[in-house]
Write a protein that holds these residues in place. Sequence first.
Motif, short mmCIF file in Angstrom:
data_model
loop_
_atom_site.label_atom_id
_atom_site.label_comp_id
_atom_site.label_asym_id
_atom_site.label_seq_id
_atom_site.Cartn_x
_atom_site.Cartn_y
_atom_site.Cartn_z
N THR A 59 0.95 -1.28 0.13
CA THR A 59 0.02 -0.05 0.04
C THR A 59 0.98 1.25 0.07
N GLY A 60 1.87 1.13 0.63
CA GLY A 60 2.78 2.34 0.79
C GLY A 60 3.49 2.68 -0.34
N ALA A 61 3.93 1.79 -1.09
CA ALA A 61 4.47 1.60 -2.51
C ALA A 61 3.75 2.14 -3.54
N TRP A 62 2.39 1.53 -3.45
CA TRP A 62 1.40 1.99 -4.33
C TRP A 62 1.06 3.49 -4.29
N MET A 63 0.94 4.01 -3.12
CA MET A 63 0.74 5.40 -3.02
C MET A 63 1.89 6.20 -3.37
N GLY A 64 3.03 5.53 -3.11
CA GLY A 64 4.58 6.33 -3.73
C GLY A 64 4.77 6.38 -5.04
N ALA A 65 3.97 5.40 -5.81
CA ALA A 65 4.15 5.51 -7.18
C ALA A 65 3.02 6.30 -7.92
N GLY A 66 2.15 6.84 -7.21
CA GLY A 66 1.09 7.61 -7.59
C GLY A 66 -0.25 6.75 -8.05
N TYR A 67 -0.41 6.08 -6.93
CA TYR A 67 -1.43 5.07 -7.08
C TYR A 67 -1.72 4.25 -7.95
N THR A 68 -0.38 3.44 -8.33
CA THR A 68 -0.30 2.56 -9.35
C THR A 68 0.86 1.21 -8.72
N LEU A 69 1.02 0.31 -9.15
CA LEU A 69 2.07 -0.61 -8.83
C LEU A 69 3.35 -0.21 -9.44
N PRO A 70 4.39 0.01 -8.58
CA PRO A 70 5.76 0.13 -9.02
C PRO A 70 6.38 -1.02 -9.79
N GLN A 71 7.58 -0.70 -10.44
CA GLN A 71 8.05 -1.99 -11.05
C GLN A 71 8.47 -3.09 -10.13
N SER A 72 8.26 -4.45 -10.67
CA SER A 72 8.52 -5.43 -9.88
C SER A 72 9.74 -5.47 -9.07
N GLU A 73 10.83 -5.13 -9.90
CA GLU A 73 12.11 -5.31 -8.77
C GLU A 73 12.22 -4.14 -7.74
N ILE A 74 11.39 -3.01 -7.89
CA ILE A 74 11.46 -2.23 -6.67
C ILE A 74 10.44 -3.01 -5.59
N LEU A 75 9.33 -3.61 -6.04
CA LEU A 75 8.67 -4.22 -4.98
C LEU A 75 9.53 -5.06 -4.33
N LEU A 76 10.13 -6.05 -5.10
CA LEU A 76 11.37 -6.95 -4.80
C LEU A 76 12.06 -6.61 -3.61
N ALA A 77 12.84 -5.55 -3.92
CA ALA A 77 13.73 -4.87 -3.04
C ALA A 77 13.05 -4.32 -1.78
N LEU A 178 6.58 2.88 10.52
CA LEU A 178 7.51 3.36 9.53
C LEU A 178 7.51 2.40 8.21
N ALA A 179 7.09 1.35 8.25
CA ALA A 179 7.29 0.48 7.16
C ALA A 179 6.46 1.10 5.68
N PRO A 180 5.41 1.32 5.72
CA PRO A 180 4.66 2.03 4.49
C PRO A 180 5.34 3.31 4.07
N LEU A 181 5.73 4.01 5.12
CA LEU A 181 6.49 5.31 4.46
C LEU A 181 7.87 4.88 3.93
N GLY A 182 8.54 4.05 4.60
CA GLY A 182 9.84 3.79 3.54
C GLY A 182 9.43 2.97 2.31
N ALA A 183 8.21 2.35 2.32
CA ALA A 183 8.02 1.84 0.73
C ALA A 183 7.46 3.00 -0.08
N TYR A 184 7.01 4.14 0.52
CA TYR A 184 6.51 5.24 -0.29
C TYR A 184 7.66 5.85 -0.73
N VAL A 185 8.71 6.22 0.02
CA VAL A 185 9.98 6.78 -0.47
C VAL A 185 10.66 5.91 -1.52
N ALA A 186 10.69 4.58 -1.27
CA ALA A 186 11.31 3.66 -2.34
C ALA A 186 10.69 4.05 -3.62
N ALA A 187 9.30 3.96 -3.66
CA ALA A 187 8.65 3.82 -4.98
C ALA A 187 8.57 5.25 -5.45
#
Length: 311
Positions: A59-77, A178-187
């Motif tokens: 969810t954090g990564a999805w929000m960080g990527a502009g409400y879409t799924l980031p690239q698969s390698e980003i999600l894996l990392a 802090l986990a979704p915030l970190g995922a947001y920054v990553a995406a």
Amino acid sequence: MDARPIVRRIRERARALINASSSVMLSIRISGVILSMVRKILRFIKVEHTAFSLPLLLTGAWMGAGYTLPQSEILLAIALAAIGARTFGMSFNRIFDRRIDAQNPRTAGRELPSGAMSVRLALGIALGGLLLYLSACVFLGAWCLALSPLPLIPLMGYSFLKRYTALCHFGIGLCLALAPLGAYVAAAGQPYFSVQVLLFSSFVFFWLSGADIIYALLDLESDRRNGIHSLPAALGAAGAQTVAAAVHLTALLILGLLLYTRESRPFALAAFAATAVLFVMMYLPFIPVPKRFFPIATLAGVAGAITPLLM
């Protein structure tokens, strides 16, 4: 006819067969030892709990990527970073608490207090988790690497809180918030947080803090006997559950506010309703406390994490 060459060949083949069998048995023993060690490590770090935190990261990564799924390698990392960070935090928590755990009948059978695992091995597991976490942060970019020390502070420190304050439950809530915030920054590639991800992080904080209060009911008598601080030990079971209910009500209100910030579809409202039902189930007295925490509280967090994804 001289039978000696035939006997010699039979003996050589039998010897070769015995040697091959010994090699196979040795390989089986080594494989068994390795498999047993892997099982012990997975039990030590509670890998099944890590799996249930992945929707929060998504969810954090999805929000960080502009409400879409980031690239698969980003999600894996991101997933590897979370696994490494949790392994690091869980390992140090178990190391710091090993003497406390030995005094509690519920936790005396854990790997360190029971002697099934050495402190040296636990430190090695913690170091491995740290290296995995930092390696993933390097891959995820400069901002993630620069901010990588911040989650490590509460991850190492929250286990000390129970020695000093009954509000220790909010320390573990902070760790997971802090986990979704970190995922947001990553995406997103930057730490300028949206209102939505801040609301979602707040939901995670209150959800897990309240769930940990419920979980601490298991250790009420042991905590009082051994001078460990917790809300159940300080307020009793009824008082602690009242506080936990207020904390969880706050979590639901925040999740509802998050829904209000965007146009909500029926599936999102259904996920929100499921979250509310699971929250209520955590307080049903006929459900054993261990079940209220896992899987019920865990599923409440998963349902809450899915809710924004369905907006």
